[in-house]
Design an enzyme around this catalytic site. Structure first.
Site, PDB file in Angstrom:
ATOM      1  N   ASP A  35      34.383   6.163 -13.367  1.00  0.00           N
ATOM      2  CA  ASP A  35      33.526   5.745 -14.480  1.00  0.00           C
ATOM      3  C   ASP A  35      34.259   5.918 -15.805  1.00  0.00           C
ATOM      4  OD1 ASP A  35      31.737   5.366 -12.525  1.00  0.00           O
ATOM      5  OD2 ASP A  35      30.227   6.795 -13.267  1.00  0.00           O
ATOM      6  N   ALA A  36      35.033   6.999 -15.899  1.00  0.00           N
ATOM      7  CA  ALA A  36      35.729   7.274 -17.163  1.00  0.00           C
ATOM      8  C   ALA A  36      36.758   6.181 -17.460  1.00  0.00           C
ATOM      9  CB  ALA A  36      36.421   8.633 -17.089  1.00  0.00           C
ATOM     10  N   SER A  84       9.030 -23.687  -2.429  1.00  0.00           N
ATOM     11  CA  SER A  84       8.582 -22.456  -1.768  1.00  0.00           C
ATOM     12  C   SER A  84       8.705 -22.648  -0.256  1.00  0.00           C
ATOM     13  CB  SER A  84       7.170 -22.106  -2.200  1.00  0.00           C
ATOM     14  OG  SER A  84       6.306 -23.153  -1.856  1.00  0.00           O
ATOM     15  N   GLU A 116      17.545 -14.483   7.269  1.00  0.00           N
ATOM     16  CA  GLU A 116      17.794 -13.687   6.055  1.00  0.00           C
ATOM     17  C   GLU A 116      16.577 -12.808   5.774  1.00  0.00           C
ATOM     18  OE1 GLU A 116      18.557 -16.422   2.833  1.00  0.00           O
ATOM     19  OE2 GLU A 116      19.887 -17.640   4.067  1.00  0.00           O
ATOM     20  N   LYS A 118      13.600 -11.547   3.572  1.00  0.00           N
ATOM     21  CA  LYS A 118      12.843 -12.154   2.479  1.00  0.00           C
ATOM     22  C   LYS A 118      12.519 -11.040   1.501  1.00  0.00           C
ATOM     23  CE  LYS A 118       8.866 -15.192   1.749  1.00  0.00           C
ATOM     24  NZ  LYS A 118       8.384 -14.493   0.576  1.00  0.00           N
ATOM     25  N   ASP A 120      11.298  -8.988  -1.612  1.00  0.00           N
ATOM     26  CA  ASP A 120      10.098  -9.071  -2.426  1.00  0.00           C
ATOM     27  C   ASP A 120      10.472  -8.785  -3.877  1.00  0.00           C
ATOM     28  OD1 ASP A 120       7.488  -9.543  -2.783  1.00  0.00           O
ATOM     29  OD2 ASP A 120       6.779  -7.656  -1.930  1.00  0.00           O
ATOM     30  N   ARG A 139      11.178 -19.065 -11.905  1.00  0.00           N
ATOM     31  CA  ARG A 139      10.805 -20.234 -11.113  1.00  0.00           C
ATOM     32  C   ARG A 139       9.749 -21.074 -11.834  1.00  0.00           C
ATOM     33  NH1 ARG A 139       6.865 -21.324  -7.015  1.00  0.00           N
ATOM     34  NH2 ARG A 139       7.661 -22.976  -5.673  1.00  0.00           N
ATOM     35  N   GLU A 180      17.113 -13.869  -5.767  1.00  0.00           N
ATOM     36  CA  GLU A 180      15.953 -13.006  -5.951  1.00  0.00           C
ATOM     37  C   GLU A 180      16.422 -11.761  -6.707  1.00  0.00           C
ATOM     38  OE1 GLU A 180      13.361 -14.479  -4.568  1.00  0.00           O
ATOM     39  OE2 GLU A 180      11.810 -12.934  -4.523  1.00  0.00           O
ATOM     40  N   TYR A 232      20.931 -16.893  -2.438  1.00  0.00           N
ATOM     41  CA  TYR A 232      20.857 -17.474  -1.101  1.00  0.00           C
ATOM     42  C   TYR A 232      20.810 -18.998  -1.083  1.00  0.00           C
ATOM     43  CZ  TYR A 232      15.986 -17.159  -2.592  1.00  0.00           C
ATOM     44  OH  TYR A 232      14.827 -17.224  -3.311  1.00  0.00           O
ATOM     45  N   LYS A 320       6.487 -13.836   8.009  1.00  0.00           N
ATOM     46  CA  LYS A 320       5.954 -12.773   7.144  1.00  0.00           C
ATOM     47  C   LYS A 320       5.629 -11.513   7.945  1.00  0.00           C
ATOM     48  CE  LYS A 320       4.078 -13.625   3.383  1.00  0.00           C
ATOM     49  NZ  LYS A 320       4.389 -13.516   1.946  1.00  0.00           N
ATOM     50  N   CYS A 414     -19.036  22.712  -4.997  1.00  0.00           N
ATOM     51  CA  CYS A 414     -18.640  22.121  -3.722  1.00  0.00           C
ATOM     52  C   CYS A 414     -19.660  21.063  -3.302  1.00  0.00           C
ATOM     53  CB  CYS A 414     -18.553  23.220  -2.668  1.00  0.00           C
ATOM     54  SG  CYS A 414     -18.373  22.554  -1.004  1.00  0.00           S
ATOM     55  N   CYS A 417     -21.762  22.594  -0.198  1.00  0.00           N
ATOM     56  CA  CYS A 417     -22.637  23.767  -0.259  1.00  0.00           C
ATOM     57  C   CYS A 417     -23.096  24.096  -1.676  1.00  0.00           C
ATOM     58  CB  CYS A 417     -21.932  24.980   0.346  1.00  0.00           C
ATOM     59  SG  CYS A 417     -20.547  25.546  -0.650  1.00  0.00           S
ATOM     60  N   CYS A 432     -13.363  25.477  -2.481  1.00  0.00           N
ATOM     61  CA  CYS A 432     -14.674  26.067  -2.262  1.00  0.00           C
ATOM     62  C   CYS A 432     -14.380  27.353  -1.502  1.00  0.00           C
ATOM     63  CB  CYS A 432     -15.552  25.146  -1.420  1.00  0.00           C
ATOM     64  SG  CYS A 432     -17.027  25.990  -0.823  1.00  0.00           S
ATOM     65  N   CYS A 437     -19.742  27.786   3.953  1.00  0.00           N
ATOM     66  CA  CYS A 437     -19.885  26.364   3.611  1.00  0.00           C
ATOM     67  C   CYS A 437     -19.887  25.526   4.900  1.00  0.00           C
ATOM     68  CB  CYS A 437     -18.730  25.964   2.699  1.00  0.00           C
ATOM     69  SG  CYS A 437     -18.625  24.198   2.419  1.00  0.00           S
TER      70      CYS A 437
HETATM   71  S1  IVH Z   1      14.454 -19.656   0.671  1.00  0.00           S
HETATM   72  C1  IVH Z   1      13.801 -23.926  -0.139  1.00  0.00           C
HETATM   73  N1  IVH Z   1      15.423 -17.277   1.127  1.00  0.00           N
HETATM   74  O1  IVH Z   1      10.462 -16.089  -0.915  1.00  0.00           O
HETATM   75  C2  IVH Z   1      14.166 -22.503  -0.171  1.00  0.00           C
HETATM   76  N2  IVH Z   1      13.455 -17.445  -0.189  1.00  0.00           N
HETATM   77  O2  IVH Z   1       7.934 -18.040  -0.261  1.00  0.00           O
HETATM   78  C3  IVH Z   1      13.005 -21.636  -0.328  1.00  0.00           C
HETATM   79  N3  IVH Z   1      12.659 -15.285  -1.044  1.00  0.00           N
HETATM   80  O3  IVH Z   1       9.863 -18.052  -3.672  1.00  0.00           O
HETATM   81  C4  IVH Z   1      13.315 -20.224  -0.502  1.00  0.00           C
HETATM   82  N4  IVH Z   1      14.246 -14.050  -0.144  1.00  0.00           N
HETATM   83  O4  IVH Z   1      11.437 -16.164  -4.027  1.00  0.00           O
HETATM   84  C5  IVH Z   1      14.454 -17.988   0.538  1.00  0.00           C
HETATM   85  N5  IVH Z   1      16.431 -15.234   1.577  1.00  0.00           N
HETATM   86  C6  IVH Z   1      15.471 -15.947   0.980  1.00  0.00           C
HETATM   87  C7  IVH Z   1      14.470 -15.333   0.205  1.00  0.00           C
HETATM   88  C8  IVH Z   1      13.484 -16.122  -0.363  1.00  0.00           C
HETATM   89  C9  IVH Z   1      13.154 -14.059  -0.897  1.00  0.00           C
HETATM   90  C10 IVH Z   1      11.445 -15.627  -1.786  1.00  0.00           C
HETATM   91  C11 IVH Z   1      11.646 -16.734  -2.775  1.00  0.00           C
HETATM   92  C12 IVH Z   1      10.572 -17.749  -2.527  1.00  0.00           C
HETATM   93  C13 IVH Z   1       9.692 -17.073  -1.537  1.00  0.00           C
HETATM   94  C14 IVH Z   1       9.261 -18.109  -0.523  1.00  0.00           C
END
Ligand code: IVH
Length: 676
Positions: A35-36, A84, A116, A118, A120, A139, A180, A232, A320, A414, A417, A432, A437
């Site tokens: 880091d330094a 989406s 991959e 997904k 959040d 987006r 993301e 991605y 999901k 309490c 009681c 209590c 009790c």
């Molecule tokens: S692909 C056409 N890949 O999930 C491509 N989405 O409901 C569509 N997300 O809004 C997205 N990881 O924000 C893709 N490896 C991943 C992802 C990913 C997270 C999110 C993305 C999108 C939502 C889809």
């Protein structure tokens, strides 16, 4: 201006080096310099830029710090729609997706797939011109997003120039990628701890924190948030890009972008489903929060030709995972009274489904927690249920407040009681302290008869409740004066059941002193402490005469436990209870119990981790059982773990143990190990 050429060269070299070291640190997690040393390079760059502000460019590493606040976000149109995904919630949902797309194009039948995680977080769209990061956007509605360039520039994992390595692949002049932005769980916890220590409001979860940090107008604040990124997708490019998703991810990686580690190429759909499930099983051990996985047809031309249904491309599907966080209304706050009299507030919720079960109640930990999180009755609250964690309220969604919420006042008496509640020095809990009790009675009985205590076989919670309800037992000593005739009158009690129960009660009279001490349920005195006490006191009379000072001479007995013991014996109801036990002949002395407590230590030198609920033990009970037999209990599985003890609904520790080849025991096997 003749001297400026070498200086400009140095400036350029510094920027290149800093970008590279930044990439090693934040993307590869494999720094090459300290880091330094990094700071020294940065200081030199800053010094040159201070002398020559005209040389500062937006892609300079110094520009990550966070520029002046904006007064609003400018709208930007995406070069192509930011789509989406359709969702599937189980393997059959994924198979149904496959059947649908085969109908559109037969070639899908033999496709291979990329899986991959997904993540959040918050979708971001990053634009590079001639390899330089020039714009970052949210987006938005998929067509038009908001310009958050200044905020994104502060994200250290985001390359300001690509390729980061001078020998990296060529990049099209116009290049737009999608990814993301998110915060790792570890960084999130550290951030919340810091905020809490500073007396500031904590955040609810990593996702909201990431989104909030990027969608606020002061880049300096974003810079202080530990945001990171995975990319991605290529949204647009004015030159050739890879033809498959797998190659595309490798290409993005080679350019210096961060790409998720959990990606895989799968030969067919069933393998892809299995890969999703494997990520699902690892969910608790991942560094970041995922809400599922994404299965993508690897062949990007085929994927493009498959077209869309509305805004969802046919070529990919989100698998999901069950939600672990939901919001619901806090309708009220109830209070439970535990065995030791501790009052625990719990949330009474508008019923809501989370992780496949309907939740109506959740713990609120203690009264300080409610105050710290400013949880009000009527609030919309964020609820979490993850792994083997019981549902709990993370905090209020303050944005959803209507003014109809009211702050909560802890009870002064309490709820069971109506006796005044008390607070002990150094503890957050309220108690209590009334031994009579009724709420405590059932829990006391339950503990008294449990395996680590008097071990009265067949006397489960139902029977305990029935006996208390019928007034046959008013304290634990009444167990020993139960009459056969009275029991036979109870609903569901046949002759055999009554005789078995009476026999089990009879057998329990032989339990050693340590078990009886544990069974009394004195605050802070569990199985191990009880055994330690019997090394110094031969029966309950001598223990009851001990002063706090004397007790504190014993290893492991601090002022709180010493006070709790003295306090317990000083109470009149407890003295009455002891007299009853003595009269009933339940009065073991150490001579009788020595053999049991001073026995060998069969688990000596062994290290245990426990996951899931064991039928014969409470969470603390199993720990104490292992410790009392000489073993050590730790929280996480490692190579040093001798055994993993597994109960019902085990968590991710089981997976980890299997990975490391740690032997696994169930309760019966553990008992065998102890009993030989
Ligand atoms: S692909 C056409 N890949 O999930 C491509 N989405 O409901 C569509 N997300 O809004 C997205 N990881 O924000 C893709 N490896 C991943 C992802 C990913 C997270 C999110 C993305 C999108 C939502 C889809």
């Amino acid at each position: 201006m003749q001297e400026s050429a070498p200086l400009q060269q140095e400036l350029e070299r510094l920027r290149r080096e800093i970008h590279y070291h930044n990439y090693r640190y934040h993307v590869l997690d494999a720094p090459l310099i300290s880091d330094a040393e990094y700071d020294r390079l940065m200081e030199r760059l800053k010094a040159i830029e201070a002398d020559h502000p005209e040389w500062i460019t937006p892609d300079s590493p110094t520009q990550r710090a966070g520029s002046a606040p904006l007064d609003r976000f400018v709208k930007v149109r995406h070069p192509a729609p930011i789509l989406s995904l359709a969702n599937a919630f189980d393997a059959n949902g994924v198979r149904a997706w496959m059947e649908r797309i085969i109908k559109v194009d037969e070639r899908a039948r033999t496709a291979n797939f990329v899986v991959e995680p997904k993540i959040d977080g918050l979708t971001v769209v990053l634009t590079y011109r001639n390899g330089v990061f020039v714009q970052g956007a949210t987006r938005g509605d998929g067509e038009v997003g908001e310009d958050i360039t200044a905020n994104l520039r502060t994200v250290k994992a985001l390359p300001l120039r690509i390729p980061v390595n001078s020998d990296g692949p060529r990049v099209p002049d116009d290049f737009v990628v999608r990814g993301e932005a998110f915060i790792t769980l570890q960084d999130f916890d550290a951030l919340n701890r810091r905020l809490q220590d500073a007396g500031e409001k904590t955040y609810l979860n990593p996702r909201n924190t990431a989104a909030g940090s990027l969608r606020q107008l002061d880049p300096a604040l974003t810079a202080s948030r530990p945001l990171t990124l995975y990319v991605y997708q290529i949204v647009a490019a004015d030159g050739p890009t890879p033809a498959t998703q797998w190659e595309l991810l490798q290409y993005l990686k080679a350019l210096g972008f961060p790409v998720a580690g959990e990606i895989s190429l799968q030969p067919d759909l069933e393998a892809a489903i299995a890969a999703c499930q494997a990520i699902g099983e690892k969910r608790d051990t991942l560094a970041y929060e995922v809400d599922g996985t994404v299965i993508k047809i690897n062949d990007l031309n085929l994927a493009a030709e498959l077209g869309f249904v509305g805004k969802d491309p046919r070529g990919a599907i989100a698998f999901k995972f069950p939600a672990r966080e939901v919001t619901t209304r806090l309708n009220g706050i109830g209070v439970n009274v535990g065995r030791t009299g501790v009052l625990t507030p719990y949330a009474i919720l508008e019923p809501v489904e989370i992780g496949g079960v309907v939740v109506k109640q959740a713990t609120l930990h203690n009264f300080d927690y409610i105050a710290e999180k400013d949880i009000r009755v009527g609030d919309r609250v964020m609820l979490k249920r993850a792994g083997d964690v019981i549902p709990y309220v993370i905090g209020p969604v303050t944005d959803a407040r209507t003014g109809q919420e009211w702050p909560y006042q802890p009870p002064e008496t309490c709820p069971a009681c109506d006796q005044p509640v008390e607070h002990f020095e150094g503890e957050v809990a309220w108690y209590c302290v009334n031994a009579a009790c009724p709420a405590q009675l059932v829990r006391n009985l339950e503990h008294f008869v449990s395996r680590g205590a008097m071990n009265i076989d067949g006397m489960g919670i139902k029977i305990v409740e029935q006996l208390a309800r019928e007034g046959l037992v008013r304290d634990v000593a009444d167990i020993y004066t139960l009459r056969r005739d009275d029991l036979l009158k109870l609903e569901g009690f046949a002759v055999k059941k009554v005789d078995n129960l009476l026999q089990a009660i009879e057998n329990s009279r032989q339990q050693p002193l340590a078990r009886l001490i544990n069974a009394l349920g004195i605050r802070g005195v569990g199985e191990v402490m009880a055994a330690d006490l019997t090394a110094h006191y031969s029966d309950l009379d001598s223990l009851g005469r001990a002063s706090a000072d004397e007790l504190q001479q014993i290893e492991g007995v601090g002022p709180n436990i010493a006070a709790a013991i003295v306090d317990w014996f000083a109470r009149e109801q407890n003295q009455r209870l002891l007299a009853k036990l003595k009269a009933a002949g339940v009065w073991p002395s150490v001579a009788a119990s020595a053999a049991a407590s001073a026995g060998s230590q069969p688990l000596k030198n062994l290290v245990f981790v426990v996951t899931g609920m064991l039928p014969g033990f409470s969470r603390d009970g199993i720990k104490e059982y292992i410790q009392a037999n000489g073993g050590k209990v730790t929280d996480s599985v490692s190579k040093k773990t001798s055994y993993l003890v597994v109960g019902e609904a085990p968590g991710s520790k089981l997976e980890k143990a299997r990975e490391l080849g740690v032997p696994i025991l169930d309760e019966a096997a553990l008992r065998k190990l102890v009993e030989g």
